[in-house]
Design a protein around this motif. Structure first.
Motif, PDB file in Angstrom:
ATOM      1  N   ARG A 119       0.840  -1.196   0.000  1.00  9.63           N
ATOM      2  CA  ARG A 119       0.000   0.000   0.000  1.00  9.63           C
ATOM      3  C   ARG A 119       0.881   1.254   0.000  1.00  9.63           C
ATOM      4  NH1 ARG A 119      -5.290  -0.854   0.722  1.00  9.63           N
ATOM      5  NH2 ARG A 119      -5.946  -2.933   1.436  1.00  9.63           N
ATOM      6  N   LEU A 120       0.546   2.169  -0.858  1.00 12.28           N
ATOM      7  CA  LEU A 120       1.309   3.416  -0.964  1.00 12.28           C
ATOM      8  C   LEU A 120       1.317   4.188   0.350  1.00 12.28           C
ATOM      9  CD1 LEU A 120       0.508   5.097  -4.404  1.00 12.28           C
ATOM     10  CD2 LEU A 120       2.766   4.683  -3.423  1.00 12.28           C
ATOM     11  N   ALA A 121       0.196   4.190   1.044  1.00 15.46           N
ATOM     12  CA  ALA A 121       0.083   4.973   2.278  1.00 15.46           C
ATOM     13  C   ALA A 121       1.143   4.567   3.294  1.00 15.46           C
ATOM     14  CB  ALA A 121      -1.311   4.811   2.872  1.00 15.46           C
ATOM     15  N   GLU A 122       1.467   3.288   3.368  1.00 16.69           N
ATOM     16  CA  GLU A 122       2.463   2.816   4.332  1.00 16.69           C
ATOM     17  C   GLU A 122       3.855   3.328   3.977  1.00 16.69           C
ATOM     18  OE1 GLU A 122       2.180  -1.417   4.609  1.00 16.69           O
ATOM     19  OE2 GLU A 122       0.025  -1.399   5.030  1.00 16.69           O
ATOM     20  N   PHE A 123       4.166   3.382   2.698  1.00 15.18           N
ATOM     21  CA  PHE A 123       5.497   3.818   2.271  1.00 15.18           C
ATOM     22  C   PHE A 123       5.664   5.333   2.369  1.00 15.18           C
ATOM     23  CE2 PHE A 123       6.153  -0.103  -0.682  1.00 15.18           C
ATOM     24  CZ  PHE A 123       6.409  -0.879   0.442  1.00 15.18           C
ATOM     25  N   LEU A 124       4.591   6.079   2.179  1.00 13.33           N
ATOM     26  CA  LEU A 124       4.676   7.529   2.298  1.00 13.33           C
ATOM     27  C   LEU A 124       4.996   7.968   3.720  1.00 13.33           C
ATOM     28  CD1 LEU A 124       1.638   8.568   0.065  1.00 13.33           C
ATOM     29  CD2 LEU A 124       4.050   8.989  -0.438  1.00 13.33           C
ATOM     30  N   ALA A 125       4.772   7.091   4.674  1.00 11.08           N
ATOM     31  CA  ALA A 125       5.005   7.429   6.081  1.00 11.08           C
ATOM     32  C   ALA A 125       6.431   7.149   6.537  1.00 11.08           C
ATOM     33  CB  ALA A 125       4.024   6.645   6.962  1.00 11.08           C
ATOM     34  N   PHE A 126       7.270   6.620   5.659  1.00 11.85           N
ATOM     35  CA  PHE A 126       8.621   6.231   6.067  1.00 11.85           C
ATOM     36  C   PHE A 126       9.493   7.430   6.432  1.00 11.85           C
ATOM     37  CE2 PHE A 126       8.727   1.982   3.622  1.00 11.85           C
ATOM     38  CZ  PHE A 126       8.552   1.269   4.802  1.00 11.85           C
ATOM     39  N   ASP A 127      10.166   7.334   7.586  1.00 12.26           N
ATOM     40  CA  ASP A 127      11.328   8.180   7.839  1.00 12.26           C
ATOM     41  C   ASP A 127      12.547   7.329   7.524  1.00 12.26           C
ATOM     42  OD1 ASP A 127      11.588   6.399   9.959  1.00 12.26           O
ATOM     43  OD2 ASP A 127      11.158   7.882  11.516  1.00 12.26           O
TER      44      ASP A 127
ATOM     45  N   PHE B 296      12.544   3.241   6.984  1.00  7.07           N
ATOM     46  CA  PHE B 296      12.876   2.712   5.663  1.00  7.07           C
ATOM     47  C   PHE B 296      13.984   1.671   5.758  1.00  7.07           C
ATOM     48  CE2 PHE B 296      15.813   2.940   2.063  1.00  7.07           C
ATOM     49  CZ  PHE B 296      14.976   2.601   1.007  1.00  7.07           C
ATOM     50  N   ARG B 297      15.038   2.002   6.489  1.00  6.00           N
ATOM     51  CA  ARG B 297      16.174   1.093   6.593  1.00  6.00           C
ATOM     52  C   ARG B 297      15.796  -0.215   7.282  1.00  6.00           C
ATOM     53  NH1 ARG B 297      21.189   3.091   5.573  1.00  6.00           N
ATOM     54  NH2 ARG B 297      21.308   5.307   5.038  1.00  6.00           N
ATOM     55  N   LYS B 298      14.971  -0.117   8.285  1.00  3.52           N
ATOM     56  CA  LYS B 298      14.555  -1.324   8.997  1.00  3.52           C
ATOM     57  C   LYS B 298      13.685  -2.205   8.113  1.00  3.52           C
ATOM     58  CE  LYS B 298      12.177  -2.890  13.190  1.00  3.52           C
ATOM     59  NZ  LYS B 298      11.469  -2.453  14.438  1.00  3.52           N
ATOM     60  N   PHE B 299      12.722  -1.589   7.435  1.00 11.26           N
ATOM     61  CA  PHE B 299      11.779  -2.353   6.617  1.00 11.26           C
ATOM     62  C   PHE B 299      12.492  -3.049   5.456  1.00 11.26           C
ATOM     63  CE2 PHE B 299       8.622  -2.963   3.291  1.00 11.26           C
ATOM     64  CZ  PHE B 299       7.537  -3.466   3.999  1.00 11.26           C
ATOM     65  N   PHE B 300      13.473  -2.359   4.851  1.00 14.34           N
ATOM     66  CA  PHE B 300      14.133  -2.911   3.673  1.00 14.34           C
ATOM     67  C   PHE B 300      15.500  -3.524   3.974  1.00 14.34           C
ATOM     68  CE2 PHE B 300      11.128   0.038   1.564  1.00 14.34           C
ATOM     69  CZ  PHE B 300      10.502  -0.897   0.758  1.00 14.34           C
TER      70      PHE B 300
ATOM     71  N   ILE C 229      16.328  -2.820  -2.436  1.00 10.59           N
ATOM     72  CA  ILE C 229      15.707  -1.498  -2.426  1.00 10.59           C
ATOM     73  C   ILE C 229      16.422  -0.562  -1.460  1.00 10.59           C
ATOM     74  CG2 ILE C 229      13.565  -0.239  -1.930  1.00 10.59           C
ATOM     75  CD1 ILE C 229      12.028  -2.722  -2.845  1.00 10.59           C
ATOM     76  N   LYS C 230      17.016  -1.116  -0.437  1.00 12.26           N
ATOM     77  CA  LYS C 230      17.656  -0.292   0.587  1.00 12.26           C
ATOM     78  C   LYS C 230      18.718   0.624   0.009  1.00 12.26           C
ATOM     79  CE  LYS C 230      20.032  -0.697   5.058  1.00 12.26           C
ATOM     80  NZ  LYS C 230      20.596  -1.633   6.057  1.00 12.26           N
TER      81      LYS C 230
END
Length: 353
Positions: A278-286, A290-294, A299-300
């Motif tokens: 979902r785009l909404a989840e990615f727009l919220a990344f700091d 981002f680093r933790k998720f990827f 992609i990281k």
């Protein structure tokens, strides 16, 4: 140096060992320079089709031939590992809530998976021939894996310039081993594209000036991964909901009907949360999120800013007003490219009356 009969046996044993390590394709090529291959590369660089990828030109002598990088090389062992997708990569086209991530980036970082298998095969070869030398490569050195793969017979470079296999379609990660052993070269891959132009017609940004030619400056994979700063406005709408890479030219290739997920390396299976995110989840990344998720993902390497920039273009293309509040927050992002992309998306989601 081993006798030719012993070397032939070693070559066949090596093919079997490669299969046991998860490679679905293995071929051999000479390490010398190919004038035709070099000429095509020079022409591509001369046209500026490499865009901002300066490393392609700065190390062009080393890319021209394996011996240009390592003069002692006598043979190239070209290897392919399948990452065939479970579902149609085009299935999410135009979805206003979900983003599209290139198939290759939905699983673990292929650099790690392929390199681990290459190193295992290299150890096996050195154990058999301790007086020989070798070097292993996967996408991070001045090595032309695709034309070398064609020279080694594991496929051919299609009209989209990617390697195509009769058995595994377009879904192959490529690796190479340069060796001081003089293996017998395989017959080069035969071009089987025929009159088909499906990949050319599928490209959303007309990145192919002619069959077998790619202008990276127009390619969505280049724009979303390699290109820094704002993406030119002329391409933003064509991005649609693609936020990392593009599979369109690969997905439509008729040879993919032979690709089978049964041959995919187990460690290259897609992460469920990246198959239809979902785009909404990615727009919220700091940055930390981002680093933790990827972590462990290819992609990281693009970083949070470039990734969120891409997500904002997708948000602007979505027409989904529910994303407007998140977009508005990002208009004051400290990264200029992110803030500019947010401005663009905001205007698309809230056009002036």
């Amino acid at each position: 140096m081993v006798k030719s009969a012993s070397l032939d046996t070693l070559q066949q044993d090596l093919r079997r060992e490669a299969r046991s390590l998860g490679f679905v394709a293995c071929g051999f090529a000479d390490a010398g320079e190919d004038p035709l291959r070099t000429g095509r590369f020079e022409k591509w660089l001369g046209a500026g089709h490499h865009g901002s990828m300066e490393w392609m030109e700065s190390r062009k002598v080393q890319r021209a031939s394996p011996q240009g990088l390592w003069p002692e090389a006598r043979s190239v062992i070209a290897l392919g590992m399948s990452y065939a997708p479970d579902v149609d990569p085009l299935a999410l086209e135009g979805d206003d809530e979900r983003a599209r991530i290139s198939v290759y980036a939905q699983g673990r970082d292929y650099h790690d998976v392929v390199k681990k298998a290459l190193k295992a095969l290299a150890r096996w070869l050195i154990e058999r021939e301790p007086d020989s030398e070798l070097k292993v490569f996967v996408d991070t050195a001045p090595v032309m894996e695709k034309p070398l793969g064609e020279a080694a017979g594991i496929g051919w470079q299609g009209k989209h310039t990617n390697l195509v296999s009769r058995d595994h379609g377009s879904w192959l990660f490529l690796g190479a081993i340069y060796s001081t052993l003089e293996f017998a070269p395989d017959n080069a891959g035969r071009d089987r594209c025929g009159s088909c132009r499906a990949c050319q017609d599928a490209c959303p940004t007309a990145a192919f000036p002619a069959p077998y030619q790619l202008d990276a400056r127009r390619c969505i994979s280049y724009l979303t991964i390699e290109h820094k700063g704002p993406i030119p406005e002329q391409f933003r709408e064509a991005l649609s909901n693609r936020i990392y890479g593009c599979d369109d030219c690969l997905a439509v290739c008729p040879w993919n009907k032979f690709a089978d997920t049964a041959h995919r390396h187990l460690k290259l299976a897609p992460r469920e949360e990246l198959a239809a995110p979902r785009l909404a989840e990615f727009l919220a990344f700091d940055d930390a999120g981002f680093r933790k998720f990827f972590s462990g993902s290819p992609i990281k390497r693009v970083g949070r800013d470039r990734f969120v920039r891409n997500c904002l273009y997708a948000a602007g293309n979505s027409g989904n007003g529910e994303l407007a509040a998140q977009v508005e927050v990002l208009r004051s992002d400290p990264d200029p490219a992110v803030a500019e992309a947010a401005d663009w998306a905001a205007m698309r989601l809230n056009p002036s009356p």
